[in-house]
Design a protein around this motif. Structure first.
Motif, PDB file in Angstrom:
ATOM      1  N   TYR A 122       3.501   3.971  -9.517  1.00  0.00           N
ATOM      2  CA  TYR A 122       3.207   2.567  -9.233  1.00  0.00           C
ATOM      3  C   TYR A 122       2.297   2.434  -8.017  1.00  0.00           C
ATOM      4  O   TYR A 122       2.523   3.074  -6.996  1.00  0.00           O
ATOM      5  N   CYS A 123       1.346   1.516  -8.096  1.00  0.00           N
ATOM      6  CA  CYS A 123       0.625   1.162  -6.871  1.00  0.00           C
ATOM      7  C   CYS A 123       1.563   0.257  -6.061  1.00  0.00           C
ATOM      8  O   CYS A 123       2.565  -0.249  -6.575  1.00  0.00           O
ATOM      9  N   LEU A 131      -5.329  -8.282  -4.573  1.00  0.00           N
ATOM     10  CA  LEU A 131      -6.665  -7.807  -4.955  1.00  0.00           C
ATOM     11  C   LEU A 131      -7.163  -8.591  -6.171  1.00  0.00           C
ATOM     12  O   LEU A 131      -8.355  -8.784  -6.361  1.00  0.00           O
ATOM     13  N   VAL A 132      -6.223  -9.065  -6.981  1.00  0.00           N
ATOM     14  CA  VAL A 132      -6.582  -9.952  -8.086  1.00  0.00           C
ATOM     15  C   VAL A 132      -6.912 -11.342  -7.517  1.00  0.00           C
ATOM     16  O   VAL A 132      -7.907 -11.969  -7.897  1.00  0.00           O
ATOM     17  N   CYS A 163      -9.897  -1.962  -7.863  1.00  0.00           N
ATOM     18  CA  CYS A 163      -8.913  -1.719  -6.806  1.00  0.00           C
ATOM     19  C   CYS A 163      -8.757  -0.232  -6.507  1.00  0.00           C
ATOM     20  O   CYS A 163      -9.124   0.626  -7.306  1.00  0.00           O
ATOM     21  N   TYR A 164      -8.178   0.034  -5.343  1.00  0.00           N
ATOM     22  CA  TYR A 164      -8.000   1.420  -4.883  1.00  0.00           C
ATOM     23  C   TYR A 164      -7.122   2.214  -5.854  1.00  0.00           C
ATOM     24  O   TYR A 164      -7.349   3.399  -6.085  1.00  0.00           O
ATOM     25  N   ALA A 165      -6.117   1.548  -6.454  1.00  0.00           N
ATOM     26  CA  ALA A 165      -5.178   2.277  -7.315  1.00  0.00           C
ATOM     27  C   ALA A 165      -5.892   2.791  -8.564  1.00  0.00           C
ATOM     28  O   ALA A 165      -5.666   3.917  -9.016  1.00  0.00           O
ATOM     29  N   THR A 166      -6.763   1.955  -9.121  1.00  0.00           N
ATOM     30  CA  THR A 166      -7.539   2.364 -10.290  1.00  0.00           C
ATOM     31  C   THR A 166      -8.447   3.535  -9.928  1.00  0.00           C
ATOM     32  O   THR A 166      -8.484   4.564 -10.608  1.00  0.00           O
ATOM     33  N   THR A 167      -9.183   3.367  -8.836  1.00  0.00           N
ATOM     34  CA  THR A 167     -10.128   4.395  -8.406  1.00  0.00           C
ATOM     35  C   THR A 167      -9.402   5.723  -8.174  1.00  0.00           C
ATOM     36  O   THR A 167      -9.842   6.771  -8.660  1.00  0.00           O
ATOM     37  N   ASN A 168      -8.276   5.666  -7.471  1.00  0.00           N
ATOM     38  CA  ASN A 168      -7.581   6.908  -7.122  1.00  0.00           C
ATOM     39  C   ASN A 168      -7.008   7.627  -8.343  1.00  0.00           C
ATOM     40  O   ASN A 168      -7.076   8.853  -8.454  1.00  0.00           O
TER      41      ASN A 168
END
Ligand code: SF4
Length: 308
Positions: A13-14, A100-101, A196-201
Motif C-alpha cells: 500500500y502507498c 495527490l488526486v 504520483c510517487y507510488a506509481t513511479t516507484n
C-alpha cells in the motif's frame, strides 16, 4: 537447478491507500455499521469484500444512501457538485481522498478559472478521470492515446493546459505528453508532475527486475488499471506475466522450465496476500532468494475520524 523467488520493494500500500483503509476501519469501529463509501475504498476485491462483511456499503448513487448516514470519500476523490449534494442530503462525511488526486482537481479548477481548456491524459472509464472531468465537463477532454489527441484537432484552442491521472504508466504518458507538446507547443503544464510517487516507484521496481527474471507474478486485481500496468511492463519485455488476486489463481503449469519468479503488487495490494503467495511457492519447493529494494518508502499520514 534452483527455483528462486525474488520480491520487489516497494510493492505494498502507498501511504494514502493505507490512510484510506485506516479511516474506514476506524469509522466502522467508532460509529458502527453501516458506513457508506462513494466507491470501492481502493481497487482491490479482497479489501472490498473484507469491509463489506464488516458493514461497509460501497454505493456510488447518493439516492440510495439514507439521509443522515455517514459516507467516506474514497481515495479516488470527489468533485464539487458531489460535495454539495452530500451537504444537501444531510450526510456526514470523512474525506479519505488522496491529496495527490486533490491536487489535480485543484489544478483543473484553477486552469478553467483562468480561461483555459484542459487536455487530461487518463482512462476514460476510470473514476479519477471521470471525476476530474466532472470539475469542468465542457472544458476538459480526456485522452488516452495519440488517436484520441488527433480527434481533438477540430477544436480551436485559445488557452490550453495539460493534466494527467495520478496512476498511469510513466513511460506511456511521457511519450503522449511529448506528442501533445509537439502539436501544441504553447500548452501549459502543471507546476508539479501529476503521476504520483507510488506509481513511479512500483513501476520502476518492476522494470528494474525485468532484465533478470523469467516470470512475473503481480498480486492485484483486474479492476485495478495499475495492477494491469505492472503486468504490461513485463509483457512488453517478453516476460511471462500474470495478474493474480490470490495464490489460488496460480496455475502450476507456469512453473515448467522456470528458474526465477519475481513477485510484486500494486499500491492497493494487501501485503497479506503477497505473503500467502510466497508461502504457497515455498510449499512447492521454491526458495526465497532476495527482496530487492529500488527505493525507500516510509511515509505515514495522520488522519482523524471527525465527521463533517
Ligand atoms: S496510488 Fe498514488 S494517487 Fe493513488 S492513493 Fe496512492 S499516492 Fe495517491
Amino acid at each position: 537447478m534452483s527455483f528462486n523467488i525474488y520480491l520487489a520493494s516497494p510493492r505494498w500500500y502507498c501511504a494514502w491507500v493505507d490512510r484510506a483503509i485506516q479511516i474506514l476501519d476506524g469509522a466502522l469501529k467508532k460509529y458502527g455499521s453501516p458506513i457508506y463509501v462513494n466507491h470501492e475504498i481502493i481497487h482491490n476485491k479482497y479489501i472490498v469484500n473484507f469491509f463489506e462483511k464488516r458493514g461497509a456499503i460501497f454505493e456510488e448513487n447518493l439516492d440510495n444512501i439514507p439521509k443522515g448516514s455517514i459516507i467516506i470519500f474514497s481515495a479516488h476523490g470527489v468533485w464539487p457538485d458531489f460535495r454539495a449534494e452530500v451537504k444537501e442530503r444531510w450526510l456526514k462525511y470523512i474525506d479519505a481522498t488522496c491529496p495527490l488526486v486533490t491536487k489535480v482537481h485543484t489544478e483543473a479548477k484553477h486552469f478553467v478559472k483562468d480561461g483555459y481548456e484542459i487536455i487530461y491524459i487518463g482512462k476514460k472509464n476510470h473514476q479519477e478521470a471521470i471525476w476530474v472531468k466532472n470539475e469542468n465537463p465542457n472544458k476538459t477532454y480526456v485522452v488516452y492515446n495519440k488517436d484520441d489527441v488527433d480527434n481533438l484537432s477540430w477544436l480551436e484552442w485559445k488557452k490550453l493546459a495539460l493534466l494527467t491521472q495520478t496512476t498511469l504508466s510513466v513511460d506511456d504518458t511521457t511519450a503522449l505528453i511529448e506528442y501533445i507538446k509537439e502539436l501544441y507547443p504553447d500548452i501549459d503544464l502543471p507546476r508539479a508532475k501529476d503521476i504520483c510517487y507510488a506509481t513511479t516507484n512500483r513501476q520502476a521496481a518492476v522494470k528494474e527486475m525485468t532484465q533478470y527474471i523469467d516470470t512475473l507474478l503481480i498480486v492485484g486485481s483486474e479492476s485495478s488499471s495499475n495492477s494491469n500496468k505492472l503486468r504490461d511492463i513485463g509483457e512488453k519485455k517478453w516476460i511471462n506475466s500474470y495478474l493474480i488476486d490470490t495464490f489460488e489463481d496460480i496455475d502450476e503449469s507456469i512453473f515448467d522450465n522456470l528458474e526465477n519468479i519475481w513477485v510484486s503488487s500494486w499500491a492497493s495490494g494487501p501485503e497479506k496476500l503477497v505473503q500467502e503467495v510466497l508461502e504457497y511457492l515455498k510449499s512447492k519447493g521454491w526458495i526465497m532468494k532476495d527482496e530487492l529494494k529500488t527505493i525507500e518508502e516510509n511515509m505515514v499520514f495522520a488522519y482523524n475520524l471527525e465527521l463533517k
